[in-house]
Design an enzyme around this catalytic site. Structure first.
Site, PDB file in Angstrom:
ATOM      1  N   HIS A 198      51.794  73.745  29.643  1.00 56.88           N
ATOM      2  CA  HIS A 198      50.586  72.950  29.862  1.00 56.88           C
ATOM      3  C   HIS A 198      49.498  73.475  28.950  1.00 56.88           C
ATOM      4  O   HIS A 198      49.285  74.682  28.860  1.00 56.88           O
ATOM      5  CB  HIS A 198      50.191  73.011  31.333  1.00 56.88           C
ATOM      6  CG  HIS A 198      51.213  72.354  32.201  1.00 56.88           C
ATOM      7  ND1 HIS A 198      52.243  73.051  32.786  1.00 56.88           N
ATOM      8  CD2 HIS A 198      51.412  71.047  32.505  1.00 56.88           C
ATOM      9  CE1 HIS A 198      53.026  72.202  33.437  1.00 56.88           C
ATOM     10  NE2 HIS A 198      52.556  70.980  33.279  1.00 56.88           N
TER      11      HIS A 198
ATOM     12  N   ARG B  84      64.869  68.025  41.784  1.00 53.70           N
ATOM     13  CA  ARG B  84      64.455  66.663  42.090  1.00 53.70           C
ATOM     14  C   ARG B  84      65.613  65.911  42.716  1.00 53.70           C
ATOM     15  O   ARG B  84      66.754  66.060  42.288  1.00 53.70           O
ATOM     16  CB  ARG B  84      64.017  65.931  40.807  1.00 53.70           C
ATOM     17  CG  ARG B  84      62.842  66.610  40.134  1.00 53.70           C
ATOM     18  CD  ARG B  84      62.391  65.850  38.902  1.00 53.70           C
ATOM     19  NE  ARG B  84      61.366  66.605  38.205  1.00 53.70           N
ATOM     20  CZ  ARG B  84      60.890  66.294  37.000  1.00 53.70           C
ATOM     21  NH1 ARG B  84      61.367  65.234  36.366  1.00 53.70           N
ATOM     22  NH2 ARG B  84      59.963  67.031  36.448  1.00 53.70           N
TER      23      ARG B  84
ATOM     24  N   LYS C  15      51.624  58.979  26.599  1.00 56.83           N
ATOM     25  CA  LYS C  15      52.554  60.043  26.219  1.00 56.83           C
ATOM     26  C   LYS C  15      53.388  59.660  25.003  1.00 56.83           C
ATOM     27  O   LYS C  15      53.512  58.492  24.662  1.00 56.83           O
ATOM     28  CB  LYS C  15      53.486  60.364  27.385  1.00 56.83           C
ATOM     29  CG  LYS C  15      54.296  59.156  27.842  1.00 56.83           C
ATOM     30  CD  LYS C  15      55.327  59.542  28.898  1.00 56.83           C
ATOM     31  CE  LYS C  15      56.136  58.339  29.323  1.00 56.83           C
ATOM     32  NZ  LYS C  15      57.326  58.663  30.097  1.00 56.83           N
TER      33      LYS C  15
ATOM     34  N   ASP D 187      58.824  74.044  29.898  1.00 59.81           N
ATOM     35  CA  ASP D 187      57.594  73.360  30.242  1.00 59.81           C
ATOM     36  C   ASP D 187      56.398  74.131  29.713  1.00 59.81           C
ATOM     37  O   ASP D 187      56.430  75.353  29.602  1.00 59.81           O
ATOM     38  CB  ASP D 187      57.515  73.292  31.771  1.00 59.81           C
ATOM     39  CG  ASP D 187      56.659  72.138  32.251  1.00 59.81           C
ATOM     40  OD1 ASP D 187      56.141  71.382  31.409  1.00 59.81           O
ATOM     41  OD2 ASP D 187      56.509  72.001  33.477  1.00 59.81           O
TER      42      ASP D 187
ATOM     43  N   CYS E  76      53.570  72.052  37.076  1.00 57.61           N
ATOM     44  CA  CYS E  76      52.152  71.972  36.732  1.00 57.61           C
ATOM     45  C   CYS E  76      51.191  72.564  37.769  1.00 57.61           C
ATOM     46  O   CYS E  76      50.283  73.290  37.377  1.00 57.61           O
ATOM     47  CB  CYS E  76      51.724  70.556  36.355  1.00 57.61           C
ATOM     48  SG  CYS E  76      52.826  69.258  36.838  1.00 57.61           S
TER      49      CYS E  76
ATOM     50  N   GLN F  78      63.110  73.325  32.917  1.00 54.39           N
ATOM     51  CA  GLN F  78      62.340  72.717  31.829  1.00 54.39           C
ATOM     52  C   GLN F  78      61.744  73.795  30.945  1.00 54.39           C
ATOM     53  O   GLN F  78      61.331  74.840  31.435  1.00 54.39           O
ATOM     54  CB  GLN F  78      61.184  71.900  32.410  1.00 54.39           C
ATOM     55  CG  GLN F  78      61.618  70.721  33.236  1.00 54.39           C
ATOM     56  CD  GLN F  78      60.412  69.968  33.763  1.00 54.39           C
ATOM     57  OE1 GLN F  78      59.560  70.549  34.428  1.00 54.39           O
ATOM     58  NE2 GLN F  78      60.327  68.689  33.464  1.00 54.39           N
TER      59      GLN F  78
ATOM     60  N   HIS G 129      50.700  67.927  29.349  1.00 58.96           N
ATOM     61  CA  HIS G 129      52.011  68.464  29.721  1.00 58.96           C
ATOM     62  C   HIS G 129      52.895  68.296  28.497  1.00 58.96           C
ATOM     63  O   HIS G 129      52.819  67.266  27.837  1.00 58.96           O
ATOM     64  CB  HIS G 129      52.709  67.646  30.809  1.00 58.96           C
ATOM     65  CG  HIS G 129      51.922  67.401  32.038  1.00 58.96           C
ATOM     66  ND1 HIS G 129      52.245  67.991  33.232  1.00 58.96           N
ATOM     67  CD2 HIS G 129      50.865  66.604  32.286  1.00 58.96           C
ATOM     68  CE1 HIS G 129      51.411  67.561  34.165  1.00 58.96           C
ATOM     69  NE2 HIS G 129      50.566  66.716  33.629  1.00 58.96           N
TER      70      HIS G 129
END
Length: 606
Positions: A351, A329, A432, A349, A300, A347, A478
């Site tokens: 945004h 991670r 979420k 991912d 992000c 990911q 996200h």
RNA sequence: GCCACCUUAGCUCAGUUGGCUAGAGCGGCGCAUUCGUAAUGCGCAGGUCGUGAGUUCGAAUCUCACAGGUGGCUCCA
């Protein structure tokens, strides 16, 4: 399956398992009289009971050995057959405290019940209790609100099995005592037990770690490190096909694709708050010149930096920035699991940056897009959750949470999804939606997530210029659909038990020449199919046809095209599928046309 | 990270209470076979028994430590 209609808590199986747990505890006390009892509830497919066995002469906590478990199981069966009645009663808090004076864990439970905090399963209760439930059979007395079966004999000794033991923290708190947990399973009768055990065996065959090795899809090497995946050519190809499809769908659905680096300066992570909130999950800093850099645990901040590179008009919004971003991670060694839980993963991912008035539609679009993607992979069974605000830890006042939470809820309902509410399960920065899939062993893994974020736009002071000429704060969402490519692939492999649909199969067709003199024709056919975009192997080994077919079957290759004299003469191929279906001779052009259709429609059947 | 269990050939596994040059199947390689819908035959190669200490006349086998893996617990895409 008949008890699916009534809640598990009210089913016969629940009573059977709850009672089995008590009798197991009775058996444990027979072998370990000094054991302190903690809790022993029924769970999905079985039950467990937690014990504190005290310490051995060296002061180390005592544990159950495999032999102990065998003996406990034998004793348990004996005790079940030696019939006894389950009798329910109650005691006042004071009576119970006196009765359980030597049972520290029971005392703690009683205290919490009396204080009106939580019940024996750790769930909050509304008001303090004055009386607690007691169940007794023979000399075994337990703090328990039941329900149980009437007599121990109603739990069939041949429908019960102790499965394993493990450590488990008291009250699920790793700072408290570690207890010894014994897991068992219990069913109505022996047939059901056998079916369950068989189901477990079958599940093992679908395990993505087993299939990953057998089908040569991926591996992990100790020399590389735990939780770090090596994608082999075949697994890499499946992943590539999945990604290629998804990326194209993103482009067709109003997303922009971006790329960002794997590391960023510490100032970036300070601004984002990761160094404050997420540092335990991040790897140690990398020193470059005079600056510290960190491997990214999330994408992000980089996407926000792209946003901030220029001024934005309200007309520019919404902005949808997607990246197949590889993040790292720190995961504790004990939690790593195949592809499902790893330390480096990619990911899908994105945004979304939008105006307040665009927010509900963006949520809708994101959720529908998500369902479209998952269904394209043949996945339509998932468990949806709406996670709401936790009053204790949340950014922004409750009012601010309302509209987004409602938008998420409305989107779920418009999409016609059943969902559970995870009360207080939201991240501190916003509510979420999560979609979880169930793996071969029945465990749930989260793939998709759509998360609101009130926090980062503030921290990075993101703005756009509104119609009024003033600077406004954009909304930020996200979202990851497949979640991580690693976990998604794990779920996908188990979903299909390695037999991927044609469009995803790493090898779609294997040519099976009956004798060596048919190899040239097989090669010629293979070239034609390849020219049409199919992935084709030719089995030129000196094996017999039967063996070639067997090998292809084991590799779960969708089509085996057997070619011999007859086929060569007529320009046909004898089509056999991995479903053991023999379609006989088919003109090559027909096979090709059929396969092409199945691929473009992403058909699940062959 | 915590508890338990596991680690023998590329893979899957045998290996009795410690005792001869550590075995099998699959896979690999070689030779023969050229076969009609899930395993052709014969032969060959391949192992510091996870690593390191210790006990013992002698250790794959017993003890300890470490590493890796598996199942739980805690924690999360």
């Amino acid at each position: 399956m008949s008890e699916e209609k009534i809640p598990y808590e009210q089913s016969d199986l629940y009573r059977i398992r709850h009672s089995a747990a008590h009798v197991m505890a009775e058996a444990v006390l027979e072998h370990f009289p000094e054991a302190k009892l903690a809790i022993g509830p029924p769970i999905a497919d079985g039950f467990y009971y937690d014990f504190d066995l005290g310490q051995d002469e060296n002061g180390k906590p005592k544990t159950f050995s495999p032999e102990d478990l065998e003996q406990i199981e034998a004793t348990m069966k004996k005790l079940l057959k030696k019939n006894a009645k389950f009798e329910q009663s109650s005691k006042t808090v004071a009576e119970a405290q006196e009765f359980f004076a030597d049972a520290p864990y029971k005392l703690e439970l009683i205290a919490e019940l009396a204080a009106g905090k939580v019940d024996e399963n750790g769930n909050p209760i509304s008001e303090p209790v004055t009386e607690v439930g007691i169940y007794q059979h023979r000399n075994f007395v337990d703090l328990c609100r039941g329900p149980h079966v009437g007599f121990t004999k109603q739990v069939k000794a041949n429908a019960v099995k102790i499965l394993r033991s493990s450590g488990a923290y008291w009250r699920g708190d790793e700072n408290r005592e570690q207890l010894q947990r014994i897991y068992g399973t219990a069913w109505h009768n022996r047939v059901e037990l056998d079916e369950y055990l068989k189901r477990l065996e079958e599940a093992k065959k679908r395990d993505h770690r087993k299939l990953g090795k057998e089908l040569d899809l991926f591996s992990a090497a100790p020399e590389v490190g735990g939780g770090l995946i090596l994608w082999h050519p075949k697994g890499g190809l499946v992943r590539h096909l999945a990604e290629e499809f998804c990326k194209n769908e993103h482009l067709a659905n109003g997303y922009d694709l971006v790329y960002t680096p794997h590391i960023g300066r510490s100032t970036l992570w300070e601004t984002s708050g990761h160094l404050t909130w997420y540092r335990d999950d991040m790897y140690a800093a990398i020193q470059i010149d005079e600056e510290e850099y960190f491997l990214k645990p999330m994408n992000c901040p980089f996407h926000i930096m792209i946003y901030k590179e220029k001024m934005h008009s309200y007309r520019d919004l919404p902005l949808r920035m997607a990246e197949w971003g590889t993040v790292y991670r720190y995961e504790r060694s004990g939690v790593l699991h195949g592809l499902m839980r790893v330390r480096g993963f990619t990911q899908d991912d994105a945004h979304l940056f939008c105006r307040q008035d665009q927010m509900p539609e963006e949520i809708d679009r994101a959720l529908n897009f998500c369902l479209h993607i998952l269904r394209s992979f043949g996945m339509d069974k998932f468990h949806a959750y709406l996670s709401t605000r936790d009053e204790k830890k949340s950014a922004g006042d409750a009012e601010r949470w309302e509209a987004p939470t409602e938008a998420l809820r409305a989107a779920l309902e418009r999409a016609g999804l059943d969902y559970d509410i995870d009360e207080g399960g939201a991240a501190f920065y916003g509510p979420k939606i999560d979609l979880k899939m169930i793996d071969a062993l029945g465990r749930e893994w989260q793939l998709s997530t759509i998360q609101f974020d009130f926090n980062l736009p503030e921290r990075f002071d993101m703005t756009y210029i509104g119609q009024d000429g003033e600077a406004h704060r954009p909304y930020m969402i996200h979202r990851a659909l497949l979640g991580s490519m690693e976990r998604f692939m794990g779920v996908l492999i188990e979903h299909y038990a390695g037999a991927f649909p044609l469009w995803l199969a790493p090898v779609q067709v294997v040519m099976v020449p009956i004798t060596d003199r048919h190899i040239p024709y097989a090669e010629k056919v293979a070239e034609e199919l390849r020219a049409a975009g199919l992935r084709v192997d030719v089995d030129v080994s000196s094996e017999r046809m039967n063996k070639k077919i067997r090998n292809a079957q084991l590799q779960k290759i969708p089509y085996m095209l057997v070619v011999g004299d007859k086929e060569e003469e007529n320009d046909t191929v004898a089509v056999r599928t991995r479903n053991n279906e023999n379609r006989g001779a088919v003109p090559l052009a027909d096979f090709l046309a059929q396969a092409a259709t199945l691929i473009t429609t992403k058909a699940l059947e062959l």
